[in-house]
Design a protein around this motif. Structure first.
Motif, PDB file in Angstrom:
ATOM      1  N   UNK A  55      -1.156   4.856  -2.917  1.00 55.04           N
ATOM      2  CA  UNK A  55      -1.096   4.717  -1.464  1.00 55.04           C
ATOM      3  C   UNK A  55      -1.308   3.248  -1.096  1.00 55.04           C
ATOM      4  N   UNK A  56      -0.805   2.811   0.039  1.00 58.35           N
ATOM      5  CA  UNK A  56      -1.035   1.425   0.466  1.00 58.35           C
ATOM      6  C   UNK A  56      -2.525   1.119   0.584  1.00 58.35           C
ATOM      7  N   UNK A  57      -2.891  -0.083   0.225  1.00 58.76           N
ATOM      8  CA  UNK A  57      -4.280  -0.522   0.308  1.00 58.76           C
ATOM      9  C   UNK A  57      -4.310  -1.822   1.125  1.00 58.76           C
ATOM     10  N   UNK A  58      -4.332  -1.737   2.450  1.00 60.70           N
ATOM     11  CA  UNK A  58      -4.204  -2.918   3.290  1.00 60.70           C
ATOM     12  C   UNK A  58      -5.274  -3.972   3.050  1.00 60.70           C
ATOM     13  N   UNK A  59      -6.477  -3.549   2.611  1.00 59.38           N
ATOM     14  CA  UNK A  59      -7.548  -4.530   2.455  1.00 59.38           C
ATOM     15  C   UNK A  59      -7.521  -5.244   1.102  1.00 59.38           C
ATOM     16  N   UNK A  60      -6.593  -4.894   0.219  1.00 61.09           N
ATOM     17  CA  UNK A  60      -6.400  -5.683  -0.998  1.00 61.09           C
ATOM     18  C   UNK A  60      -5.035  -5.365  -1.603  1.00 61.09           C
ATOM     19  N   UNK A  61      -3.974  -5.921  -1.046  1.00 62.60           N
ATOM     20  CA  UNK A  61      -2.625  -5.607  -1.518  1.00 62.60           C
ATOM     21  C   UNK A  61      -2.370  -5.997  -2.966  1.00 62.60           C
ATOM     22  N   UNK A  62      -2.990  -7.076  -3.433  1.00 62.73           N
ATOM     23  CA  UNK A  62      -2.720  -7.519  -4.811  1.00 62.73           C
ATOM     24  C   UNK A  62      -3.342  -6.556  -5.812  1.00 62.73           C
ATOM     25  N   UNK A  63      -4.578  -6.121  -5.545  1.00 71.52           N
ATOM     26  CA  UNK A  63      -5.184  -5.116  -6.426  1.00 71.52           C
ATOM     27  C   UNK A  63      -4.324  -3.858  -6.443  1.00 71.52           C
ATOM     28  N   UNK A  64      -3.884  -3.420  -5.268  1.00 69.34           N
ATOM     29  CA  UNK A  64      -3.040  -2.229  -5.193  1.00 69.34           C
ATOM     30  C   UNK A  64      -1.774  -2.416  -6.016  1.00 69.34           C
ATOM     31  N   UNK A  65      -1.152  -3.581  -5.895  1.00 68.84           N
ATOM     32  CA  UNK A  65       0.079  -3.838  -6.645  1.00 68.84           C
ATOM     33  C   UNK A  65      -0.152  -3.759  -8.148  1.00 68.84           C
ATOM     34  N   UNK A  66      -1.295  -4.258  -8.599  1.00 68.97           N
ATOM     35  CA  UNK A  66      -1.589  -4.199 -10.043  1.00 68.97           C
ATOM     36  C   UNK A  66      -1.719  -2.757 -10.510  1.00 68.97           C
ATOM     37  N   UNK A  67      -2.269  -1.892  -9.667  1.00 69.13           N
ATOM     38  CA  UNK A  67      -2.430  -0.494 -10.051  1.00 69.13           C
ATOM     39  C   UNK A  67      -1.123   0.290  -9.895  1.00 69.13           C
ATOM     40  N   UNK A  68      -0.274  -0.096  -8.943  1.00 73.34           N
ATOM     41  CA  UNK A  68       1.070   0.487  -8.904  1.00 73.34           C
ATOM     42  C   UNK A  68       1.803   0.126 -10.188  1.00 73.34           C
ATOM     43  N   UNK A  69       1.615  -1.091 -10.677  1.00 68.46           N
ATOM     44  CA  UNK A  69       2.244  -1.494 -11.940  1.00 68.46           C
ATOM     45  C   UNK A  69       1.741  -0.619 -13.085  1.00 68.46           C
ATOM     46  N   UNK A  70       0.431  -0.418 -13.162  1.00 71.86           N
ATOM     47  CA  UNK A  70      -0.139   0.400 -14.237  1.00 71.86           C
ATOM     48  C   UNK A  70       0.475   1.787 -14.234  1.00 71.86           C
ATOM     49  N   UNK A  71       0.562   2.382 -13.063  1.00 74.59           N
ATOM     50  CA  UNK A  71       1.087   3.744 -12.960  1.00 74.59           C
ATOM     51  C   UNK A  71       2.565   3.794 -13.348  1.00 74.59           C
ATOM     52  N   UNK A  72       3.349   2.827 -12.855  1.00 73.87           N
ATOM     53  CA  UNK A  72       4.765   2.792 -13.197  1.00 73.87           C
ATOM     54  C   UNK A  72       4.997   2.529 -14.672  1.00 73.87           C
TER      55      UNK A  72
END
Length: 245
Positions: free
Chosen positions: A148-165
């Motif tokens: 899900x989007x994480x507005x308070x830390x987009x870069x951390x969220x992006x790293x975890x989207x990468x892990x999942x993908x």
């Protein structure tokens, strides 16, 4: 599904505290010998002594930083040389730095990406040949931030989207070799997470307010016990997580 992990070897990254520490205990409780990888050697030594005394398993302390490609490869090699095999690998090491993109420093950005993305890749790449031999399980600690989007830390969220993908794509690539791939997605967990830039979740939340590391460790153990089947993804969150949404 196996009843235990006796005669199996598990390597856990980020094993010096929080989810990694509890995962090491949980896997040792079902008989696995444990390789402990993290930067804080003193904590790993203490945990290793505890696991050997409480569960009668063998341990290996691997002081290393997952951001160091050569150190990761050496740690995997040392594990196989010591125990003769590798059956379970838990990609748990990760961190969050900064928050707002406009004020985030390049150093904060690089620390996150080097740990959460590059470190996961280095560990996976080094472990896969050995997991193919044992038809083992490779488990990733993801995050709700990777769904899900994480507005308070987009870069951390992006790293975890990468892990999942990465994990799910890898699942398709190595599944026919008998390697199981699992992503475990916690929400807030009462650990040292967040302490790099302020108050940790361990301090911020009271016991019972959010998920405990033991609960995540038990989910990881469930995935590690699979033999032939794969638990593709597990989400863990407190029961009132979506109240008021």
């Amino acid at each position: 599904m196996r009843k235990n992990l006796e005669d199996a070897v598990a390597l856990v990254t980020g094993a010096s505290s929080g989810i990694g520490e509890e995962t090491a205990r949980s896997l040792a409780d079902v008989g696995a010998d444990i390789a402990l990888l993290a930067r804080r050697e003193d904590r790993l030594e203490h945990l290793a002594d505890e696991l050997e005394a409480d569960f009668g398993v063998e341990t290996l302390v691997l002081p290393a930083d997952v951001r160091d490609e050569a150190a990761v490869e050496s740690a995997i090699d040392q594990t196989v040389e010591t125990f003769g095999r590798l059956d379970v690998v838990v990609n748990n090491a990760g961190l969050a730095r900064g928050s707002d993109v406009e004020s985030m420093t390049t150093d904060e950005y690089r620390q996150m990406m080097d740990t959460n993305v590059d470190g996961v890749f280095y560990v996976s790449r080094a472990a896969l040949p050995h997991l193919r031999e044992t038809t083992g399980n490779l488990i990733f600690v993801g995050s709700f931030a990777g769904q899900y989007p994480r507005p308070f830390n987009p870069v951390y969220a992006a790293s975890k989207w990468w892990v999942r993908g990465f994990a799910h794509s890898l699942e398709g690539q190595v599944g026919d070799a008998g390697v199981g791939i699992t992503v475990v997605n916690p929400t807030e967990v009462r650990t040292e997470f967040g302490s790099e830039d302020g108050e940790s979740f361990e301090v911020r939340f009271e016991a019972g307010e959010v998920t405990e590391p033991e609960e995540i460790a038990n989910a990881i153990r469930f995935a590690a016990l699979q033999d032939g089947s794969t638990v593709s993804e597990l989400d863990l969150y407190r029961r009132d997580k979506f109240a008021g949404w």
